[in-house]
Design a protein around this motif. Sequence first.
Motif, mmCIF file in Angstrom:
data_model
loop_
_atom_site.group_PDB
_atom_site.id
_atom_site.type_symbol
_atom_site.label_atom_id
_atom_site.label_comp_id
_atom_site.label_asym_id
_atom_site.label_seq_id
_atom_site.Cartn_x
_atom_site.Cartn_y
_atom_site.Cartn_z
ATOM 1 N N LYS A 160 0.858 -1.181 0.000
ATOM 2 C CA LYS A 160 0.000 0.000 0.000
ATOM 3 C C LYS A 160 0.894 1.230 0.000
ATOM 4 C CE LYS A 160 -4.391 1.503 1.995
ATOM 5 N NZ LYS A 160 -5.409 1.208 3.034
ATOM 6 N N GLY A 195 1.426 5.460 -0.340
ATOM 7 C CA GLY A 195 0.845 6.786 -0.216
ATOM 8 C C GLY A 195 1.735 7.811 -0.879
ATOM 9 N N GLU A 216 3.903 6.385 4.499
ATOM 10 C CA GLU A 216 2.577 5.821 4.257
ATOM 11 C C GLU A 216 2.649 4.465 3.562
ATOM 12 O OE1 GLU A 216 -0.385 9.124 3.012
ATOM 13 O OE2 GLU A 216 1.604 9.865 2.413
ATOM 14 N N ASN A 262 -1.848 -1.087 -3.897
ATOM 15 C CA ASN A 262 -2.841 -0.023 -3.899
ATOM 16 C C ASN A 262 -2.087 1.283 -3.698
ATOM 17 O OD1 ASN A 262 -4.714 1.846 -2.037
ATOM 18 N ND2 ASN A 262 -6.033 0.642 -3.382
ATOM 19 N N ARG A 263 -2.351 2.240 -4.560
ATOM 20 C CA ARG A 263 -1.580 3.480 -4.537
ATOM 21 C C ARG A 263 -2.503 4.673 -4.705
ATOM 22 N NH1 ARG A 263 2.707 5.407 -9.181
ATOM 23 N NH2 ARG A 263 3.666 7.131 -8.031
ATOM 24 N N GLY A 264 -2.193 5.761 -3.985
ATOM 25 C CA GLY A 264 -2.991 6.951 -4.161
ATOM 26 C C GLY A 264 -2.834 7.947 -3.037
ATOM 27 N N SER A 269 -7.655 8.373 1.273
ATOM 28 C CA SER A 269 -8.551 7.232 1.103
ATOM 29 C C SER A 269 -9.488 7.404 -0.080
ATOM 30 C CB SER A 269 -9.387 7.038 2.373
ATOM 31 O OG SER A 269 -10.155 8.200 2.639
ATOM 32 N N ARG A 294 -7.493 6.522 -5.192
ATOM 33 C CA ARG A 294 -6.595 5.378 -5.120
ATOM 34 C C ARG A 294 -6.892 4.418 -6.262
ATOM 35 N NH1 ARG A 294 -3.838 5.818 -0.450
ATOM 36 N NH2 ARG A 294 -2.672 3.951 -1.019
ATOM 37 N N HIS A 295 -5.886 3.641 -6.663
ATOM 38 C CA HIS A 295 -6.084 2.610 -7.684
ATOM 39 C C HIS A 295 -5.303 1.372 -7.276
ATOM 40 C CE1 HIS A 295 -2.049 3.351 -9.426
ATOM 41 N NE2 HIS A 295 -2.293 4.612 -9.140
ATOM 42 N N SER A 296 -5.770 0.216 -7.730
ATOM 43 C CA SER A 296 -5.165 -1.060 -7.357
ATOM 44 C C SER A 296 -4.769 -1.850 -8.599
ATOM 45 C CB SER A 296 -6.141 -1.886 -6.515
ATOM 46 O OG SER A 296 -6.517 -1.206 -5.340
ATOM 47 N N ASN A 301 -10.711 -1.716 -6.666
ATOM 48 C CA ASN A 301 -10.312 -1.423 -5.283
ATOM 49 C C ASN A 301 -11.026 -2.316 -4.267
ATOM 50 O OD1 ASN A 301 -8.433 0.570 -5.842
ATOM 51 N ND2 ASN A 301 -9.944 2.217 -5.792
ATOM 52 N N ASP A 313 -7.621 -5.728 2.199
ATOM 53 C CA ASP A 313 -7.408 -4.789 3.296
ATOM 54 C C ASP A 313 -8.347 -5.179 4.436
ATOM 55 O OD1 ASP A 313 -6.549 -2.705 4.812
ATOM 56 O OD2 ASP A 313 -7.577 -1.126 3.663
#
Length: 214
Positions: free
Chosen positions: A13, A15, A20, A119-121, A124, A127-129, A175, A180
């Motif tokens: 994950k 950030g 993050e 998962n990046r973005g 909350s 974000r995209h996975s 997502n 998670d």
Amino acid sequence: MISAIGDRFAVHKFGVTVFETEDNEVPIDNWGLDDVVLARVRELTGTDPSIRKISYPRGAFEPYYNPKSRLLRDPGEDLPAIVRGITANANCARYLVVTRFKAQLPGTSLTVNGIGAYNRGLGSLVRHSHLFANISISLLDGRTYERIDRRMALLKATFADGMRLMEDPMTQLDNSLFPDPPATASGSAALREKTRALVAAKLDLSLPAVLRDE
């Protein structure tokens, strides 16, 4: 044939800052990824009866994936030494070995490990996975355990893959399917099937280049 890709699923994950970033690995022994490798090899070789899967003790590849010697690697942690140790009585002419590797996401300094999802973005909301499958295929001589060079063939296969559309639909992940917390990954049937399909597609791209002269 030796496949050592199927015992763990990486969950990353990302950030905006390194603080993050969350990196986890989840056991997925029941996903059968190593069976996918065997099935694709047999399919691409016309179910050649001389091809067989070689089993190995749990943890045999740990020195390869997590070497203790960081600066000057111990030869015993290299792939040929590990394969030699688990094939003492196999007497095969050649060994096809499939392993995982770490890679950077294109255009970033972010590293993803082996097979998994990230998962990046921002926060909350935005974000995209994605799924990823970093798979390496090696061919070793059965007598000397030296690597048989297939770099040019694999380079051509990699180049062909790079000529595809920038966004590979097989790596896109809704997502809602991103695990998670990470521990939920192993119980996700949808994630399992998508990962198996991605692994098969990656193998179908590279295996013919390695096996062409076999």
